[in-house]
Design a protein around this motif. Structure first.
Motif, PDB file in Angstrom:
ATOM      1  N   THR A  75      64.237 -11.625  70.527  1.00  0.00           N
ATOM      2  CA  THR A  75      65.306 -10.725  70.130  1.00  0.00           C
ATOM      3  C   THR A  75      64.970 -10.134  68.781  1.00  0.00           C
ATOM      4  O   THR A  75      64.056 -10.602  68.100  1.00  0.00           O
ATOM      5  N   GLY A  76      65.688  -9.113  68.415  1.00  0.00           N
ATOM      6  CA  GLY A  76      65.446  -8.503  67.118  1.00  0.00           C
ATOM      7  C   GLY A  76      66.774  -8.150  66.502  1.00  0.00           C
ATOM      8  O   GLY A  76      67.753  -7.920  67.213  1.00  0.00           O
ATOM      9  N   LEU A  77      66.809  -8.150  65.210  1.00  0.00           N
ATOM     10  CA  LEU A  77      68.065  -7.795  64.566  1.00  0.00           C
ATOM     11  C   LEU A  77      67.830  -6.591  63.682  1.00  0.00           C
ATOM     12  O   LEU A  77      66.800  -6.457  63.026  1.00  0.00           O
ATOM     13  N   VAL A 131      64.524 -10.793  77.155  1.00  0.00           N
ATOM     14  CA  VAL A 131      65.097 -10.120  75.997  1.00  0.00           C
ATOM     15  C   VAL A 131      66.574  -9.847  76.298  1.00  0.00           C
ATOM     16  O   VAL A 131      66.877  -9.019  77.143  1.00  0.00           O
ATOM     17  N   VAL A 162      69.860  -8.106  75.659  1.00  0.00           N
ATOM     18  CA  VAL A 162      70.236  -6.908  74.898  1.00  0.00           C
ATOM     19  C   VAL A 162      71.526  -6.291  75.422  1.00  0.00           C
ATOM     20  O   VAL A 162      71.959  -6.586  76.532  1.00  0.00           O
ATOM     21  N   GLN A 209      70.131  -0.687  74.859  1.00  0.00           N
ATOM     22  CA  GLN A 209      68.718  -0.923  74.542  1.00  0.00           C
ATOM     23  C   GLN A 209      67.819  -0.791  75.772  1.00  0.00           C
ATOM     24  O   GLN A 209      66.613  -1.026  75.691  1.00  0.00           O
TER      25      GLN A 209
HETATM   26  N1  TRP Z   1      66.266  -2.102  68.219  1.00  0.00           N
HETATM   27  C1  TRP Z   1      67.007  -3.322  68.058  1.00  0.00           C
HETATM   28  C2  TRP Z   1      68.398  -2.981  67.476  1.00  0.00           C
HETATM   29  O1  TRP Z   1      68.681  -1.860  67.192  1.00  0.00           O
HETATM   30  C3  TRP Z   1      66.297  -4.296  67.159  1.00  0.00           C
HETATM   31  C4  TRP Z   1      65.025  -4.865  67.688  1.00  0.00           C
HETATM   32  C5  TRP Z   1      63.790  -4.748  67.101  1.00  0.00           C
HETATM   33  C6  TRP Z   1      64.825  -5.651  68.848  1.00  0.00           C
HETATM   34  N2  TRP Z   1      62.868  -5.428  67.808  1.00  0.00           N
HETATM   35  C7  TRP Z   1      63.459  -5.997  68.880  1.00  0.00           C
HETATM   36  C8  TRP Z   1      65.691  -6.117  69.847  1.00  0.00           C
HETATM   37  C9  TRP Z   1      62.936  -6.775  69.907  1.00  0.00           C
HETATM   38  C10 TRP Z   1      65.164  -6.882  70.875  1.00  0.00           C
HETATM   39  C11 TRP Z   1      63.800  -7.219  70.897  1.00  0.00           C
HETATM   40  O2  TRP Z   1      69.208  -3.853  67.310  1.00  0.00           O
END
Ligand code: TRP
Ligand code: SF4
Length: 448
Positions: A78-80, A217, A219, A223
């Motif tokens: 995941t990404g934040l 992932v 989301v 996304q």
């Molecule tokens: N684009 C995502 C957001 O706006 C953030 C994100 C960056 C992300 N890398 C990721 C999410 C990898 C899931 C996996 O919140």
């Protein structure tokens, strides 16, 4: 890249805030599969967010199901986006990640500092500060364990940048335009952000980070363009493509060089997997296996990806994804950090959050008489959503709120008060936990 019908995704813009109402329609429109008991049933103690339909769709979750069933390794990514304070909507994703971590997945968390700078104009310092104080600290308080998990920064992890450069060679402008609606005044760094995100999602499959394996992932559906781009990129860098056909499974070699060597290797892999009956056609760069099934396709795909990595190929499996509903804010739109009145933040004064909740719109009727007579509509109510996503103590409690609401026995004032009490005690408990886990931040954060 795989050919696919071109369509413009105006409704799901990952950087916009259009509220998406009709999830089933969305699912059908974008070819997202339904996420139901056949998927989450694989877990011993499936998370409430699964059972309650908050996670409503998926791509390729079968790969995860296979891994869990076979006790094979799998991961979560995941990404934040460190663009503001963490609110209840952000909490859902981390809860799902933590549940997966507890089910044996390794967990990778990207701080999207490149993206924050590219798309929101933040400075790197500000992005870092917000990421650590808001997101990482809260994640740990929610139960994230530093074992088998890492947090890294997009701008610091060179292998992510290198992989993004490599990916960029096989992505062209019309793809980016059709996926994101980018126009002539989009900055190049904004265009790169989704490519970097693809590298985020795929790099944990590098051979020295565990190798090719299923990664999921979790989301929001906004996304999905990123997910599709990432899946296409992964496939574009494979040596083999595996297709399910009416009469079995076809394995195709994509490069034009060394076809017979690639076919030899694929035959080896098939033999190791226990297949014995296939037809080889070097002219078509093809192996055909009769009578193979969906599960076989995934097993072959994984084994071939691992074989590709042994020969220094990238060998990246397309990632799986789950899609969750958005959290409705107190004003009826999407909960968003940029509109503080609509959101409850994990670190705010509990009394302040209570006040906002008490002013929330509801699915209630105009008058008390009407509501007692006809009941109210929880499906249109952000307060009900709070119970559903976060506050209900168990399913019985949730059912009770629902039935009393539709039956007219529950009025919105009292219902909000009950929710506010639960929210305040959650926030208080959470904020105390923050103090207890603060020392874990350096343990989970990587500087490269
Ligand atoms: N684009 C995502 C957001 O706006 C953030 C994100 C960056 C992300 N890398 C990721 C999410 C990898 C899931 C996996 O919140
Ligand atoms: Fe929402 Fe509660 Fe009112 Fe029902 S009674 S509409 S759940 S606030």
């Amino acid at each position: 890249m795989n050919p696919r019908p071109r369509r413009r995704l105006v409704e799901i813009d990952p950087w916009g805030s259009n509220q998406v109402q009709d999830y089933a329609r969305l699912r059908d429109q974008f070819g997202i599969a339904e996420f139901g008991v056949d998927q989450w049933g694989v877990f011993d103690e499936p998370h409430d967010l699964f059972r309650r339909g908050v996670v409503f769709g998926h791509r390729d979750f079968e790969r995860i199901r296979d891994a869990v069933k076979n006790h094979d390794p799998w991961g979560v990514m995941t990404g934040l986006m460190p663009s503001g304070m963490m609110h209840l909507g952000h909490k859902m994703v981390m809860e799902q990640c933590i549940a997966h971590q507890q089910h044996g997945a390794d967990l990778h968390i990207a701080v999207a500092d490149y993206e924050a700078v590219a798309t929101r104009g933040f400075t790197l310092e500000k992005a870092r500060e917000l990421a650590l104080d808001q997101y990482v600290h809260n994640y740990l308080a929610l139960g994230l364990s530093p074992d088998n998990a890492e947090v890294y920064f997009q701008t610091k992890r060179n292998r992510v940048r290198d992989l993004a450069d490599q990916f960029a060679r096989k992505v062209n402008w019309s793809q980016m335009q059709s996926l994101y609606g980018f126009g002539g005044n989009t900055s190049l760094s904004h265009i790169m952000a989704p490519i970097i995100q693809a590298a985020d999602i795929l790099h944990p499959q590098a051979h020295d980070m565990g190798g090719a394996r299923p990664i999921v992932v979790p989301v929001g559906v906004d996304q999905d363009p990123h997910i599709r781009l990432t899946r296409d990129i992964a496939q574009a860098h494979r040596v083999y493509s595996i297709k399910r056909q009416d009469d079995g499974v076809g394995i195709y070699v994509k490069p034009d060089e060394n076809v017979s060597g690639h076919l030899d290797r694929a035959e080896n892999v098939l033999g190791q997997l226990g297949f014995s009956d296939w037809k080889r056609n070097d002219g078509y760069k093809e192996l055909k296996i009769g009578g193979a099934r969906g599960r076989d396709v995934r097993a072959i795909d994984l084994a071939l990806a691992i074989a590709e990595q042994k020969k220094r190929g990238l060998g990246l499996l397309r990632p799986a994804a789950t899609f969750h509903r958005f959290m409705t804010g107190f004003g009826g739109g999407k909960m968003s950090s940029s509109q503080p009145e609509t959101s409850a933040f994990l670190t705010e004064e509990p009394k302040a959050a209570e006040k906002k909740l008490m002013r929330s719109v509801t699915g209630g009727k105009a008058t008390r008489e009407e509501q007692e007579r006809d009941g109210a509509d929880p499906s249109q109510c952000p307060v009900y959503e709070l119970y559903l996503y976060h506050l209900a103590e168990d399913d019985g409690h949730l059912q009770q709120v629902h039935d009393e609401c539709t039956g007219g026995e529950r009025l919105c004032g009292g219902c909000k008060k009950e929710a506010a009490g639960l929210l305040v005690s959650f926030l208080k408990g959470h904020q105390e936990k923050r103090d207890e886990v603060e020392h874990l931040i350096p343990e989970i954060v990587r500087e490269d």
